[in-house]
Design an enzyme around this catalytic site. Sequence first.
Site, short mmCIF file in Angstrom:
data_model
loop_
_atom_site.label_atom_id
_atom_site.label_comp_id
_atom_site.label_asym_id
_atom_site.label_seq_id
_atom_site.Cartn_x
_atom_site.Cartn_y
_atom_site.Cartn_z
N ARG A 284 8.79 21.55 64.70
CA ARG A 284 8.93 20.40 65.60
C ARG A 284 8.38 20.74 66.97
O ARG A 284 8.71 21.79 67.54
CB ARG A 284 10.40 20.00 65.71
CG ARG A 284 10.91 19.54 64.36
CD ARG A 284 12.32 18.98 64.42
NE ARG A 284 12.76 18.66 63.06
CZ ARG A 284 13.95 18.19 62.75
NH1 ARG A 284 14.84 17.97 63.71
NH2 ARG A 284 14.25 17.93 61.51
N ARG A 299 17.18 25.20 70.38
CA ARG A 299 16.09 24.24 70.27
C ARG A 299 14.79 25.03 70.18
O ARG A 299 14.33 25.58 71.17
CB ARG A 299 16.07 23.30 71.47
CG ARG A 299 15.05 22.17 71.36
CD ARG A 299 15.14 21.24 72.56
NE ARG A 299 16.45 20.61 72.66
CZ ARG A 299 16.79 19.50 72.00
NH1 ARG A 299 15.91 18.89 71.25
NH2 ARG A 299 17.99 18.99 72.12
N GLU A 371 24.79 20.54 66.78
CA GLU A 371 24.47 19.74 65.60
C GLU A 371 23.82 20.64 64.54
O GLU A 371 22.80 21.27 64.79
CB GLU A 371 23.49 18.61 65.97
CG GLU A 371 23.13 17.77 64.77
CD GLU A 371 21.93 16.85 65.03
OE1 GLU A 371 21.67 16.54 66.21
OE2 GLU A 371 21.26 16.49 64.06
N SER A 374 22.76 16.49 59.63
CA SER A 374 22.65 15.07 59.87
C SER A 374 22.50 14.45 58.48
O SER A 374 21.58 14.79 57.77
CB SER A 374 21.42 14.84 60.73
OG SER A 374 21.34 13.51 61.11
N ARG A 413 21.10 27.04 64.30
CA ARG A 413 22.33 26.78 65.04
C ARG A 413 23.56 27.32 64.31
O ARG A 413 24.57 27.66 64.94
CB ARG A 413 22.48 25.29 65.31
CG ARG A 413 21.41 24.82 66.29
CD ARG A 413 21.40 23.33 66.45
NE ARG A 413 20.28 22.91 67.29
CZ ARG A 413 19.89 21.64 67.40
NH1 ARG A 413 20.54 20.70 66.72
NH2 ARG A 413 18.89 21.32 68.18
#
Length: 448
Positions: A284, A299, A371, A374, A413
């Site tokens: 990403r 991130r 997070e 999802s 994470r």
Amino acid sequence: MSVGLQRLREEPEAIRKGALDKGEDPSLVDAALDADARRRALQGEGDVLRAERNAVSKSIGESIKGGARPDGTEVAEFRARSTVIGERLGAIDAELAEVEAQVEDLLLRIPNPAEPDIPVGGEESNVTIRTWGEQLPRTMPLHGEVGADAPSDGDTWDRRPHWDVAEHLGMIDLARGAKIAGSGFPVYKGAGSALQRALIMWFLDVHTRENGFTEIWPPIVVNQASARGTGQIPDKEDQMYVVTRDDLYLVPTAEVPVTNLHRDEILDADELPIRYAAYTPCFRREAGAAGKDTRGILRVHQFDKVEMVLFEKPEASAEALEWMTGVAEDLLRRLGLAYRVLLMATREMGFTQARKYDLEVWAPGVERWLEVSSCSNFKDFQSRRMAVRFRPEPGAKPELVHTLNGSGLALARIVAAILETYQRPDGSVDVPAPLRPYMGIDWIPGPA
RNA sequence: GGAGAGGUCGCCUAGUGGACUAUGGCGCCGCACUGGAAAUGCGGUUCGCGGCAACGCGUCGAGGGUUCGAAUCCCUCCCUCUCCGCCA
């Protein structure tokens, strides 16, 4: 495509509201409806002309067969008529192609409306559905076990953030990752690498052995059609790495290749549900997030994730989302990580989702919820783009399937949460029980 | 990368410019026969768009072109297979 013209015509108000709630442009709905009306008119006109030309062409064949001379006046007359029709048709077809492209483009930009019970709003409107485990504090009392170099005032010790622990234990090398690729491309080494591998294997094993998933090891580049199918294009195009020379995209998640597995297919009803689990690295660009979460591995541009992808009958998809979320939660419980489940508000949802739950783990070192999963139901939004259908009964008309996906789980994470949750005062880290067989150790010692 | 052969309806397959309105088989659906089934017979069965419907249009890997008319001829691209080269 996407939302579907039929629904657009039947309930334009709901689609407009859906766009508005997600912070998107509701006027696209009317633009699409207008363009579609024009498209239908043009198609009707064109169809009539084509029918006429087909008839004329057929007459030519019949005349010649019936004895007329191919270069005679009768045939010449037919030809002239056909040519005239062809000219008019050419103009209409050109316009039609333009309008069709317009309709398609507009439809691709209309988001999937959230389900009616989803809270409208941004982050502040997310609803915590449930929490599990103890939210550990950063500062802990010492119980006699004196850490050699623990930051301590004698009676307590403070947890270090994961980047500190990882550096201390030689598990992650961010500086060298930046040197060889760039900032945000971590290098895992030693126990860090082994931990990655253990997590991936354990996740996949649980999915395949306990939850009925079929394991998939997909390509990690996809073509444009695939990127469009799951909705990354055009909505999130600037978040993907592009291999321009070969017109390929690095996958931002296994969702993209795995969901596209059944693009342009009609499945048998008894094949459903289909449950796939796939590990891939995820790439990403994080455009627009510069300066956010710059420390550590919260991130990054490349991380690893095991993704669950489901193909369901429409009536079963709501329950499947709850089930899949439960599967992800189960992994967190077995890892012993405190977490909470959030129902995401409309503006926190993606373009493609009708309902989304986020799972966040507690990271006591940085004192934040992270997070790590999802889980979403896309209903028929992706399947319409991809033309993934199923036949409810033998001989029946094909219907769109529902697609869902959820992380199970995202690694970077999770690693951060493990390093912060399982660290000891001396900076060493215990290995969570399920991972011990995979790592062959139950404790990651500090440097000798 | 080079040379060759191919890509037709869920699967197999016929089809070299007008009767293709795309064969035929398998599978599937319906009906008949049967106590019930098998076998057999008859009919149906690509998908999409438009239309209340009758029906129309499109669809033979994709896109362009030639032609009054293209599954069929031409061009470009994609994919599969065989051989050669290179290679983890």
